[in-house]
Design an enzyme around this catalytic site. Structure first.
Site, PDB file in Angstrom:
ATOM      1  CB  CYS A 149     -20.285  -3.559 -42.374  1.00 43.48           C
ATOM      2  SG  CYS A 149     -20.473  -1.782 -42.337  1.00 43.48           S
ATOM      3  CD  GLU A 170       4.027 -34.142 -18.705  1.00 45.14           C
ATOM      4  OE1 GLU A 170       5.059 -34.565 -19.283  1.00 45.14           O
ATOM      5  OE2 GLU A 170       4.009 -33.183 -17.924  1.00 45.14           O
ATOM      6  CG  LEU A 208       2.023 -27.165 -24.331  1.00 46.89           C
ATOM      7  CD1 LEU A 208       1.399 -28.246 -23.462  1.00 46.89           C
ATOM      8  CD2 LEU A 208       3.374 -27.617 -24.846  1.00 46.89           C
ATOM      9  CB  ALA A 218      -0.908  -0.006   1.217  1.00 48.73           C
ATOM     10  CB  CYS A 267     -23.890  -2.693 -41.539  1.00 48.49           C
ATOM     11  SG  CYS A 267     -22.968  -2.718 -39.990  1.00 48.49           S
ATOM     12  CE  LYS A 269      -2.835 -28.053 -22.210  1.00 52.48           C
ATOM     13  NZ  LYS A 269      -3.821 -27.232 -21.519  1.00 52.48           N
ATOM     14  NE  ARG A 312       1.573 -19.306 -20.555  1.00 43.54           N
ATOM     15  CZ  ARG A 312       1.244 -18.492 -21.548  1.00 43.54           C
ATOM     16  NH1 ARG A 312       0.404 -17.526 -21.319  1.00 43.54           N
ATOM     17  NH2 ARG A 312       1.774 -18.627 -22.741  1.00 43.54           N
TER      18      ARG A 312
HETATM   19  S1  IVH Z   1       4.372 -28.210 -20.632  1.00 40.45           S
HETATM   20  C1  IVH Z   1       6.259 -24.409 -23.241  1.00 40.45           C
HETATM   21  N1  IVH Z   1       2.987 -29.942 -19.333  1.00 40.45           N
HETATM   22  O1  IVH Z   1      -0.822 -26.149 -20.490  1.00 40.45           O
HETATM   23  C2  IVH Z   1       5.099 -24.830 -22.429  1.00 40.45           C
HETATM   24  N2  IVH Z   1       1.986 -27.827 -19.704  1.00 40.45           N
HETATM   25  O2  IVH Z   1      -0.587 -24.464 -23.284  1.00 40.45           O
HETATM   26  C3  IVH Z   1       5.398 -26.056 -21.645  1.00 40.45           C
HETATM   27  N3  IVH Z   1      -0.220 -27.572 -18.721  1.00 40.45           N
HETATM   28  O3  IVH Z   1       0.252 -22.965 -19.743  1.00 40.45           O
HETATM   29  C4  IVH Z   1       4.217 -26.508 -20.908  1.00 40.45           C
HETATM   30  N4  IVH Z   1      -0.349 -29.571 -17.826  1.00 40.45           N
HETATM   31  O4  IVH Z   1      -0.297 -24.373 -17.783  1.00 40.45           O
HETATM   32  C5  IVH Z   1       2.996 -28.713 -19.831  1.00 40.45           C
HETATM   33  N5  IVH Z   1       1.891 -31.597 -18.141  1.00 40.45           N
HETATM   34  C6  IVH Z   1       1.911 -30.371 -18.636  1.00 40.45           C
HETATM   35  C7  IVH Z   1       0.838 -29.483 -18.469  1.00 40.45           C
HETATM   36  C8  IVH Z   1       0.915 -28.222 -19.029  1.00 40.45           C
HETATM   37  C9  IVH Z   1      -0.966 -28.426 -17.977  1.00 40.45           C
HETATM   38  C10 IVH Z   1      -0.645 -26.219 -19.113  1.00 40.45           C
HETATM   39  C11 IVH Z   1       0.322 -25.135 -18.758  1.00 40.45           C
HETATM   40  C12 IVH Z   1       0.514 -24.299 -19.981  1.00 40.45           C
HETATM   41  C13 IVH Z   1      -0.499 -24.863 -20.923  1.00 40.45           C
HETATM   42  C14 IVH Z   1       0.148 -24.990 -22.287  1.00 40.45           C
END
Ligand code: IVH
Length: 708
Positions: A447, A130, A97, A48, A423, A132, A153
């Site tokens: 338009c 793995e 990704l 603050a 339009c 997501k 992020r």
């Molecule tokens: S690898 C260069 N692994 O998916 C990016 N991302 O669009 C490398 N996410 O913002 C990311 N699970 O928040 C990776 N096992 C995983 C993930 C993962 C979720 C999310 C991550 C990222 C988004 C990618």
């Protein structure tokens, strides 16, 4: 007056001399606290108090615009305070990704990687697979084993500082164990288990507190709390799967890295496995998909990554998307609801899109009220009528779609929809249809009012402030609408945004007196605008909203032209019919006629030229980053021709660009170097005639060997 006394004197009572010395003191003091906070992680004042310093600085600058210092805190990017959290510039950007939806997309991805690396069919190539995780990504910085910074992020470059919050999450170690590197940025996903989410909502509902739509929103909302005791009370969890800056790599594979993270005390996902063929990846995907409901947390797909880190480095990135990974998303979720009506939306380029207004329905945890219908033909193809029961599908962040209607449920009074011929804007301009490549009538109706159409203007402004363009905090779609029609502080073009504070200072009726605004929010808004007076060249180009100039094209232009002046000159020249300038733009990789014509059309418009000039006068465009300017090929224009044996053409191009060179498709007087492989023909001949240096692939590697 002694400086102590001056520091507490109200801004409106300062004279010019006092304001000058106050601005000098504030610049120094804020810089000092930035340093304490960002670098030493040992702030001496509260958020603050820090905010108050910045607000005072800004208020003085607004009263005395002529006194704004070169080193003013209001000009510094990244040091700004968001509405809630301080910002953190990521040492290594956080990427995103690419997506795959069908099995074939995965096969294509693996083939693409192999081709890029020039691996023949025999050579083994391992991938990890793995889940997501459907949460929010977080970057955790450890120095000598202690957590010093946690950042969301954000836009990938700059995130929010949530260190104090992250420290309360049980699964995020405050102190590492094992044999960890001195500097370590671990990245992963903060998430909430579905049962914990349901329990939290149940408790909150009982107490009349906030209800979240899904576990992901709940995790994000819980982490981003100013009161960290709230975060501490929420059942947040964390999976580690990636990294940023590291002083010493503990492994040379993706799997090895994740195992190392586990040894430091992180939770890693037990479903991460290694495979050497597409069949293995797909089998694991389907296994995870089938067991999705039993995991206890939400996932939205499976991520595949090239296991070897040296290969990841060779593959590199396209913009901020790695070539070495892909997210294989689960199929979209569906639901049924009623189509209440169809509205016509006018886009930035004048394209008219029919939008379905739906009875609110939850699809995959999100309430959907609108869906796109694309165009008149799509409405016809679907055969939907207003009043129908329709099937809605939502996939990831994509706008929901309508798949069809249920004939049995069509009510007697269902109404057909007729596409308008003018339009919906006040100009009622006739609608024109784009021509297809063959000259026939296309499906897109537009338009013809262009910038005179208020819808298009407002869409341009919306695009201008969007997240990937100027990304001004506190100036989103809603606020743009407000300013667009506000009689006292109208914003009709991008430059108007940067004159808001000045105009408000001169106005009788102040913004802070208006509904929804007050001293604090106005101060924050103006500070956020000030922060964006310095903007990267690629963002500047992208933000203009030129058709066919998306983010990637903007990055290509920025890299090629380097600074605003050069791009602007080239664009004006092309608009004026300069063939040489056009050929130069045409030589850029991935830039075709559509983008060049669009740039030409945009800059041929007097109105647009004026808009751009006025904007450029208000801001400071930062030159594009030229990676590795000390490399032996930096700044050079290179042409690859003939067959390459040690790398693919794509890899050659990516490597050259990484080293700061420009890769052109044809040889001209501007070419500095030609790398020719066996079978090189006319380009090699041309190069020899023009006296341009020609080397073979081996000589190329010798030249850049140390730098690559
Ligand atoms: S690898 C260069 N692994 O998916 C990016 N991302 O669009 C490398 N996410 O913002 C990311 N699970 O928040 C990776 N096992 C995983 C993930 C993962 C979720 C999310 C991550 C990222 C988004 C990618």
């Amino acid at each position: 007056m002694p400086s102590q006394q001056l520091a507490s004197k109200p801004v409106d009572q300062l004279n010019e001399e006092e304001a000058t010395s106050e601005l000098a003191r504030l610049a120094k003091e804020i810089a000092f606290h930035n340093e304490r906070y960002h670098t030493e992680d040992a702030p001496l004042i509260s958020d603050a108090e820090y905010d108050a310093l910045r607000r005072r600085n800004l208020a003085i600058e607004q009263r005395f615009p002529g006194l704004v210092r070169e080193d003013s805190p209001s000009k510094q990017v990244g040091a700004a305070v968001s509405e809630k959290f301080r910002k953190v510039v990521h040492a290594v950007p956080m990427g995103s990704l690419d997506n795959a939806f069908a099995d074939q997309d995965v096969t294509d991805f693996v083939a693409r990687v192999r081709r890029f690396l020039r691996l023949d069919g025999e050579k083994e190539l391992a991938f990890t697979a793995e889940p997501k995780i459907d949460g929010l990504s977080l970057s955790l910085r450890y120095e000598h084993g202690r957590l010093v910074k946690a950042a969301t992020r954000g836009d990938g470059q700059v995130g929010e500082d949530v260190t104090a919050n992250a420290r309360t999450v049980a699964e995020i170690p405050n102190v590492l164990s094992g044999d960890f590197p001195d500097i370590l940025e671990v990245r992963g996903e903060v998430y909430m288990r579905t049962a914990d989410f349901a329990e939290l909502n149940r408790r909150n509902a009982k107490a009349g507190k906030q209800i979240f739509a899904n576990p992901r929103n709940s995790a994000a909302g819980s982490l981003r709390q100013l009161d960290t005791s709230i975060t501490a009370s929420r059942p947040l969890r964390f999976f580690a799967y990636a990294w940023g800056e590291i002083s010493k790599m503990p492994a040379d594979t993706q799997m090895g890295m994740v195992e190392a993270f586990a040894s430091y005390g992180f939770h890693t996902n037990p479903l991460m496995k290694l495979f050497t063929d597409v069949e293995g990846l797909l089998a694991h995907y389907h296994f995870i998909e089938e067991n999705r409901a039993t995991l206890g947390y939400d996932i939205d797909g499976v991520v595949y990554k090239v296991n070897r880190l040296d290969l990841q480095a060779r593959l590199g990135y396209v913009s901020r998307t790695p070539r070495w990974a892909i997210a294989h998303k689960f199929p979209a979720e569906k639901a049924m609801t009623i189509l209440n009506g169809i509205d016509i939306q006018v886009g930035r380029t004048g394209a008219l899109t029919p939008v379905a207004r739906l009875q609110p329905v939850t699809v995959g945890g999100v309430v959907v009220v609108n869906a796109t219908l694309h165009n008149a033909e799509e409405i016809e193809r679907l055969g939907v009528m207003i009043g129908d029961t329709v099937i809605v599908q939502r996939a990831g962040d994509v706008i929901p779609q309508i798949l069809g209607y249920v004939p049995d449920k069509r009510p007697e009074d269902a109404k057909p929809f007729h596409f308008p011929t003018v339009c919906p804007c006040e100009l009622k301009t006739p609608i024109v249809r784009d021509a297809t490549a063959g000259g026939a009538e296309g499906v897109v109706r537009r338009c013809s009012g262009e910038f005179a159409c208020p819808f298009q203007r407002i869409e341009h402004l919306r695009h201008f402030v969007s997240r990937r363009a100027f990304d001004i905090e506190g100036l989103g779609e809603k606020q743009i609408e407000f300013f667009f029609t506000d009689p006292d502080l109208p914003v009709k073009s991008p430059a108007d945004i940067f004159t808001l504070a000045r105009r408000d200072a001169e106005n009788q009726i102040k913004l802070k007196e208006k509904d929804g605004y007050g001293d604090v929010s106005v101060g924050k808004l103006f500070a956020a605008i000030e922060d964006r007076r310095r903007i990267g060249l690629d963002r500047m180009i992208y933000s203009l909203g030129i058709r066919h100039v998306g983010e990637r094209t903007a990055v290509t232009f920025a890299r090629a032209y380097g600074n605003w002046q050069a791009f602007h000159d080239a664009a004006l020249a092309i608009a004026g019919g300069d063939e040489h300038a056009r050929a130069e733009m045409d030589a850029l990789e991935d830039i075709g006629d559509a983008a060049i014509d669009a740039v030409a059309r945009y800059f041929a418009e007097e109105h647009n030229r004026k808009l751009v000039e006025e904007l450029a006068a208000e801001i400071d465009v930062i030159d594009a980053e030229r990676p590795k300017t000390d490399s032996p090929v930096a700044g050079k224009t290179i042409v690859f021709t003939g067959a390459l044996e040690r790398m693919s053409r794509d890899e050659a191009k990516a490597m050259a660009e990484k080293l700061g060179a420009k890769v052109a498709g044809s040889v001209s007087k501007k070419t500095d170097l030609v790398v020719a492989g066996p079978g090189a023909g006319s380009k090699l001949k041309q190069a020899t005639e023009l006296g341009i240096e020609v080397i073979d692939e081996n000589a190329w590697f010798e030249r850049v060997g140390g730098a690559a």
